[in-house]
Scaffold this active site. Structure first.
Site, PDB file in Angstrom:
ATOM      1  CG  ASP A 136      -1.871   1.179   1.224  1.00 19.13           C
ATOM      2  OD1 ASP A 136      -2.389   1.536   0.156  1.00 19.13           O
ATOM      3  OD2 ASP A 136      -2.086   1.753   2.309  1.00 19.13           O
ATOM      4  CD  GLU A 148      -5.509   0.732  -3.472  1.00 19.70           C
ATOM      5  OE1 GLU A 148      -6.349  -0.048  -3.008  1.00 19.70           O
ATOM      6  OE2 GLU A 148      -5.193   1.802  -2.933  1.00 19.70           O
ATOM      7  CG  ASP A 202      -1.029   3.022   5.911  1.00 17.26           C
ATOM      8  OD1 ASP A 202      -1.198   3.818   4.978  1.00 17.26           O
ATOM      9  OD2 ASP A 202      -1.187   3.322   7.113  1.00 17.26           O
TER      10      ASP A 202
END
Length: 163
Positions: free
Chosen positions: A7, A67, A140
């Site tokens: 992340d 991501e 996170d």
């Protein structure tokens, strides 16, 4: 298969390394690579690169899942996160680790089964899939684990088509 989920960020980079075999997950490690706000930005990028490189060297993942970036409003933050993401991708490229990108919608769909799931639903399902007693912190790290799980589900689906 060992997957490193990421992340991206520049204050906190959430990481989660999972092993996926058959349809079972095993948590290997979670880590938040953190940098201090007062540190010069180029040094923060170096710390992120070094932290992610160390994880790659330690776990030798078959793939990295990250991501896709999507920013609506704050372009300054988007540029800084993009730079951090760049050094993360460089660390993977230098170690010859393939990188796979997923949208937030894909992660939610894969982990929860519903693309508009809320953050707490994704975290709870991540906890259940990894058989953890509590949701990983900080958020996170939980997000990184969800991204890794998404890749495992996607990679598993791809393997079925290759048979």
């Amino acid at each position: 298969m060992t997957i490193l989920g990421i992340d991206s960020g520049y204050a906190i980079v959430g990481t989660g390394t999972v092993e996926y075999h058959g349809s079972r997950f095993r948590l290997i490690e979670t880590k938040a690579v953190t940098t201090r706000a007062k540190t010069p930005f180029d040094q923060r990028l170096r710390e992120i690169y070094d932290g992610v490189s160390a994880l790659i060297q330690r776990h030798k993942p078959a793939a990295m899942a990250i991501e896709k970036l999507f920013f609506n409003t704050n372009t300054t933050t988007a540029i800084d996160v993009a730079q951090a993401r760049g050094v993360i991708l460089l660390a993977a490229a230098q170690a010859n680790v393939p990188v796979h990108e997923y949208t937030p919608l894909q992660v939610k769909q894969s982990v929860v089964g519903y693309g508009r799931a809320e953050k707490h639903q994704v975290q709870e399902m991540t906890r259940l899939l990894l058989n953890l007693s509590a949701c990983p912190k900080p958020d996170d790290v939980a997000d990184a684990l969800a991204i890794a799980i998404c890749h495992c589900h996607s990679a598993g689906s791809m393997m079925r088509f290759l048979r």
